[in-house]
Scaffold this motif. Structure first.
Motif, PDB file in Angstrom:
ATOM      1  N   ALA A 162       0.820  -1.212   0.000  1.00  0.00           N
ATOM      2  CA  ALA A 162       0.000   0.000   0.000  1.00  0.00           C
ATOM      3  C   ALA A 162       0.849   1.254   0.000  1.00  0.00           C
ATOM      4  O   ALA A 162       0.439   2.286  -0.561  1.00  0.00           O
ATOM      5  N   THR A 163       2.041   1.202   0.590  1.00  0.00           N
ATOM      6  CA  THR A 163       2.909   2.387   0.625  1.00  0.00           C
ATOM      7  C   THR A 163       3.473   2.734  -0.743  1.00  0.00           C
ATOM      8  O   THR A 163       3.983   3.843  -0.933  1.00  0.00           O
ATOM      9  N   LEU A 164       3.403   1.792  -1.698  1.00  0.00           N
ATOM     10  CA  LEU A 164       3.955   2.031  -3.033  1.00  0.00           C
ATOM     11  C   LEU A 164       2.890   2.419  -4.052  1.00  0.00           C
ATOM     12  O   LEU A 164       3.221   2.730  -5.198  1.00  0.00           O
ATOM     13  N   LEU A 165       1.625   2.388  -3.655  1.00  0.00           N
ATOM     14  CA  LEU A 165       0.559   2.731  -4.597  1.00  0.00           C
ATOM     15  C   LEU A 165       0.636   4.204  -4.972  1.00  0.00           C
ATOM     16  O   LEU A 165       0.668   5.080  -4.105  1.00  0.00           O
ATOM     17  N   GLY A 166       0.667   4.475  -6.285  1.00  0.00           N
ATOM     18  CA  GLY A 166       0.654   5.845  -6.766  1.00  0.00           C
ATOM     19  C   GLY A 166       1.991   6.549  -6.752  1.00  0.00           C
ATOM     20  O   GLY A 166       2.046   7.746  -7.044  1.00  0.00           O
ATOM     21  N   VAL A 167       3.105   5.857  -6.396  1.00  0.00           N
ATOM     22  CA  VAL A 167       4.403   6.541  -6.400  1.00  0.00           C
ATOM     23  C   VAL A 167       4.830   6.842  -7.833  1.00  0.00           C
ATOM     24  O   VAL A 167       4.474   6.125  -8.773  1.00  0.00           O
ATOM     25  N   LYS A 168       5.564   7.917  -8.009  1.00  0.00           N
ATOM     26  CA  LYS A 168       6.043   8.314  -9.332  1.00  0.00           C
ATOM     27  C   LYS A 168       7.251   7.466  -9.713  1.00  0.00           C
ATOM     28  O   LYS A 168       8.206   7.353  -8.940  1.00  0.00           O
ATOM     29  N   LEU A 169       7.209   6.865 -10.895  1.00  0.00           N
ATOM     30  CA  LEU A 169       8.293   6.008 -11.363  1.00  0.00           C
ATOM     31  C   LEU A 169       9.157   6.740 -12.370  1.00  0.00           C
ATOM     32  O   LEU A 169       8.650   7.448 -13.244  1.00  0.00           O
ATOM     33  N   CYS A 170      10.465   6.565 -12.259  1.00  0.00           N
ATOM     34  CA  CYS A 170      11.406   7.201 -13.178  1.00  0.00           C
ATOM     35  C   CYS A 170      11.928   6.224 -14.220  1.00  0.00           C
ATOM     36  O   CYS A 170      12.789   6.578 -15.031  1.00  0.00           O
ATOM     37  N   SER A 171      11.451   5.002 -14.211  1.00  0.00           N
ATOM     38  CA  SER A 171      11.840   3.997 -15.190  1.00  0.00           C
ATOM     39  C   SER A 171      10.690   3.017 -15.349  1.00  0.00           C
ATOM     40  O   SER A 171       9.813   2.936 -14.484  1.00  0.00           O
TER      41      SER A 171
END
Length: 318
Positions: A162-171
């Protein structure tokens, strides 16, 4: 609104690595993997059905074993269908699919440790505290332990994911043949700190499981040295658990080594094997170990084979 949009990743598809084979090799690998997966399903389902059908096996040890087999099926379904599909097409996965796959594989791995810990506790009470075994391993308590062995890993991994949902990815490249949360962290532009906190908490929690399992087996081995009857009981019922633990622990360690040292000058095919070994060997070997070593299950399997053989002979005569 701008602040909210910054937290939303524009990446919708992720690519997986490690499948750079020629088409003919992919087809061969597909057939071998499909055969392996079918054997995993057959072996685990066979043990589950035998334990559920035979009332003599409705004991804590076999109930925990049944849940171990169910957890193996749960974990492998998070890997094999997608891997088989990737062998015949381009290895891409949606961001949501990647999170789901990572959640299933992570929670299944932790679930294995939880169930192996229950098995170790059950054998510890049976061998070291035999007079209180039935008062300790009551049906309500066994039911509660089984519930916790599923709830805790599912909850812990849900909080981690749940802490990784919606994080901005650079790759958009995952340097692995399947998704895990750590690989999402490595391509995140700014990994959330709470993910690291929850991750370390989960590691400590399941390291505690591992320490408890090792301690319980060391205590059992020491207790068995003074009694031949206890030695026989240990060899008959505890040895399969210990083999399963060692095999699973080594498999998980290989995967951790791959994630930590996967970029060194090592064959990518060897790295791929290291990363999926815990999804290949334990799910298939566990049913074989318990099926052949535990007397009640072995006898039940033999009786089923004899019944099937008689049915075949009858059909041939007709």
């Amino acid at each position: 609104m701008p602040g909210m949009m910054e937290n939303v990743s524009a990446v919708t598809l992720l690519t997986l690595s490690g499948l750079d084979f020629k088409l003919e090799y992919r087809i061969v690998l597909f057939l071998l993997t499909l055969l392996w997966y079918m054997m995993i399903i057959f072996g685990n389902v066979l043990l589950i059905v035998i334990i559920l059908v035979d009332k003599k096996l409705h004991e804590p040890m076999y109930i925990f074993l049944c849940n171990l087999c169910i957890n193996s099926l749960y974990g492998t379904i998070g890997f094999y269908p997608k891997f088989l599909l990737d062998l015949l097409s381009s290895p891409v996965i949606s961001y949501a699919g990647c999170m789901l796959q990572g959640y299933v594989i992570h929670s299944s791995t932790c679930g294995d440790f939880s169930i192996l810990a229950l098995m170790a506790f059950d054998r510890y009470v049976a061998i070291c505290r035999p007079l209180v075994y039935h008062s300790v391993m009551t049906r309500p308590r066994v039911s509660l332990l089984v519930f916790l062995s599923w709830f805790i890993p599912l909850h812990c991994m849900f909080m981690n994911s749940a802490t990784l949902l919606g994080v901005k990815l650079c790759s958009s490249h995952i340097n692995k043949v399947y998704c895990v949360n750590w690989m999402i962290v490595t391509i995140a532009c700014s990994p959330p700190k709470v993910n690291s906190f929850i991750g370390y908490f989960n590691i400590l929690l399941y390291f505690g499981h591992f320490v408890f399992i090792i301690w319980s087996y060391m205590y059992m081995i020491r207790s068995c040295l003074s009694s031949k009857e206890d030695q026989h009981k240990f060899m008959q019922t505890c040895l399969p658990h210990l083999i399963s633990l060692i095999m699973f622990g080594v498999s998980v360690l290989l995967d951790l080594m791959y994630m930590r040292f996967g970029n060194v000058d090592v064959s990518p095919h060897f790295n791929n094997f290291m990363s999926i070994e815990f999804l290949l060997i334990p799910p298939l070997v566990n049913p074989l170990i318990y099926g052949f070593k535990l007397t009640h299950i072995r006898n039940r399997i033999v009786s089923v084979i004899l019944i099937l053989t008689k049915i075949d002979e009858t059909l041939l005569k007709m």
